[in-house]
Write a protein that holds these residues in place. Structure first.
Motif, PDB file in Angstrom:
ATOM      1  N   ALA A  39       0.801  -1.226   0.000  1.00  0.00           N
ATOM      2  CA  ALA A  39       0.000   0.000   0.000  1.00  0.00           C
ATOM      3  C   ALA A  39       0.834   1.276   0.000  1.00  0.00           C
ATOM      4  N   GLN A  41       2.653   4.536  -0.943  1.00  0.00           N
ATOM      5  CA  GLN A  41       2.465   5.488  -2.025  1.00  0.00           C
ATOM      6  C   GLN A  41       3.780   6.235  -2.279  1.00  0.00           C
ATOM      7  N   ARG A  42       4.342   6.046  -3.450  1.00  0.00           N
ATOM      8  CA  ARG A  42       5.633   6.644  -3.768  1.00  0.00           C
ATOM      9  C   ARG A  42       5.572   8.176  -3.687  1.00  0.00           C
ATOM     10  N   ASP A 335      -0.866   9.975   4.220  1.00  0.00           N
ATOM     11  CA  ASP A 335      -0.909   9.497   2.839  1.00  0.00           C
ATOM     12  C   ASP A 335       0.224   8.538   2.503  1.00  0.00           C
ATOM     13  N   ARG A 337       0.468   5.426   2.966  1.00  0.00           N
ATOM     14  CA  ARG A 337      -0.110   4.210   2.377  1.00  0.00           C
ATOM     15  C   ARG A 337      -1.538   4.497   1.938  1.00  0.00           C
ATOM     16  N   SER A 338      -1.976   3.753   0.937  1.00  0.00           N
ATOM     17  CA  SER A 338      -3.364   3.878   0.501  1.00  0.00           C
ATOM     18  C   SER A 338      -4.060   2.535   0.673  1.00  0.00           C
ATOM     19  N   ASP A 341      -7.584   2.370  -0.994  1.00  0.00           N
ATOM     20  CA  ASP A 341      -7.623   2.041  -2.418  1.00  0.00           C
ATOM     21  C   ASP A 341      -7.270   0.583  -2.652  1.00  0.00           C
TER      22      ASP A 341
END
Length: 447
Positions: A39, A41-42, A335, A337-338, A341
């Motif tokens: 999860a 997020q780059r 933010d 990790r997502s 989503d």
């Protein structure tokens, strides 16, 4: 609707899962890489820059290793700041193991006294059961640290270095816990046989003597006096002999701990802002100061912490470090990790609801060593000195976004001069006593 999970429901669950291609993509990612890693997020990693408009200088990053002493490391990291300035040192470390020894002894006495105070309570009742859960755990609070220092002082790490049991405390803790639960059992049995409280306290003294012996075996005998030797930034050598731990604190640290107060943010309905709180059966030194907090809106915690750092002083704080944070990069960002989503679900609890329903509480103490203020003077990210060694984060430093601060920050300790007269009066007012299991009674202990 059936009370049990039926065959028809399972078939419907299977069909629902198979109908969405994204479910299989997510399953393949998570089963191979793990839930949290899948999860990441780059974009959050790229956007969180370790630069700050206010940035304090500090010594080398410390490492609590396999022990729950973060609260001690964080507190001593704020206090070593004074020693480094007075002695012109590039780095310095106070002995966490020294206070660890006395904390274990004092917690043992505090626990046994709590057992004596609850002799009429049922063993299986909530209170006694709670007391027996962790008689002598590693965790702690700022006021507990102050009580130890006021009674025992501090020493340089060279005067009382780490041992195997201070760096990896699990075995020692398990042994002490078993012994103290046995002691509690004995005291309650003796009470049932009609022994007086004085007789029970005489037996308690024998129990504490055994605890002291076990601590000396595990951690080493704490020093009564020592020699302080160091070489300053100009390469001048200094030596002072015959120092006691309390004298060392007075001379080389020189902080009036009574000037510092704990501010918390607990936005739950049962804890109105502008009131002080304490927690029943929470402490270590029996005759020491009680744990006390002033509950304020989150913006007031930020304001006080920023003011203290603007004056060149670091800030001890407590937070829920495991939420929305990534250990390797050292980023604490909502933010980072997502999961929503990835899993196609939503997590909707507020901060207050997370506290009320056991989803969040303070788990770890660290130190603010800086903050980045935008063009309007508002914070957007915070510089965090951790005690997990140099590998995580940027050379051991973490980055906390301001939005993360809002959701998972629970406590800061600041000089009372940064409080308004109304806030200081509220802090000094008779505190509301919380139950021992209240989330604001949690101890900082994350490894």
């Amino acid at each position: 609707m059936s009370q049990k999970i039926t065959k028809e429901q399972l078939e419907a669950f299977d069909a629902s899962f198979a109908a969405q291609r994204a479910n299989r993509v997510a399953m393949n990612a998570v089963t191979n890489n793990g839930l949290l890693a899948s999860a990441i997020q780059r974009g959050a990693v790229e956007n969180d820059v370790h630069e700050y408009s206010i940035c304090l200088k500090q010594g080398d990053i410390c490492n609590q290793k396999q022990s729950g002493r973060c609260w001690m490391f964080a507190a001593l990291n704020t206090l070593r700041y004074q020693v480094m300035r007075k002695c012109s040192l590039k780095t310095f470390e106070l002995s966490q193991a020294y206070l660890f020894f006395w904390d274990k002894l004092e917690k043992s006495n505090y626990f046994l006294e709590s057992i004596l105070e609850t002799l009429e309570e049922p063993t299986g009742g909530r209170l006694v059961s709670y007391l027996l859960t962790s008689p002598v755990g590693d965790g702690g609070q700022w006021d507990m640290l102050c009580s130890l220092i006021e009674k025992y002082g501090v020493v340089p790490k060279t005067a009382y270095p780490e041992s195997k049991s201070s760096s990896a405390s699990r075995e020692m803790d398990a042994t002490l816990t078993e012994k103290l639960r046995e002691d509690a059992c004995i005291l309650r049995k003796l009470h049932g046989e009609g022994q007086t409280l004085d007789a029970l306290r005489t037996r308690k003294a024998e129990m504490l003597n055994e605890v002291y012996r076990l601590l000396c075996i595990c951690l080493g005998e704490p020093p009564k006096t020592f020699t302080f030797e160091y070489r300053d930034a100009d390469d001048h050598f200094h030596r002072e002999t015959g120092l006691t731990p309390k004298r060392f604190f007075e001379k080389y640290v020189g902080v009036d701990l009574s000037d510092y107060v704990s501010l918390i943010n607990a936005p739950t309905a049962d804890k109105p802002y502008g009131r002080s709180y304490t927690v029943r059966y929470l402490g270590n030194v029996k005759e020491g100061r009680s744990v006390r907090y002033l509950n304020l809106p989150i913006e007031e915690l930020k304001k006080a912490a920023i003011a203290q750092m603007q004056d060149g002083q670091p800030v001890w704080f407590g937070c829920d470090v495991g939420k929305c944070s990534e250990r390797d990069s050292g980023i604490m960002d909502l933010d980072i990790r997502s999961l929503e989503d990835l899993l196609d679900t939503r997590f909707t609890m507020t901060k207050a609801e997370r506290l009320d329903y056991g989803q969040s509480l303070m788990t770890h103490a660290m130190v603010f060593q800086g903050v980045n203020l935008d063009e309007n003077g508002k914070p957007n990210r915070w510089r965090v000195e951790n005690s997990w060694g140099k590998e995580p984060g940027k050379d051991g430093y973490y980055l906390m976004t301001d939005r993360w601060f809002d959701e998972y920050m629970y406590q800061v300790v600041v000089n009372k001069k940064y409080l308004t007269p109304e806030q200081l009066a509220a802090y000094n007012a008779e505190p509301i006593a919380l139950e021992p299991w209240d989330p604001m009674g949690s101890l900082a202990k994350a490894l």
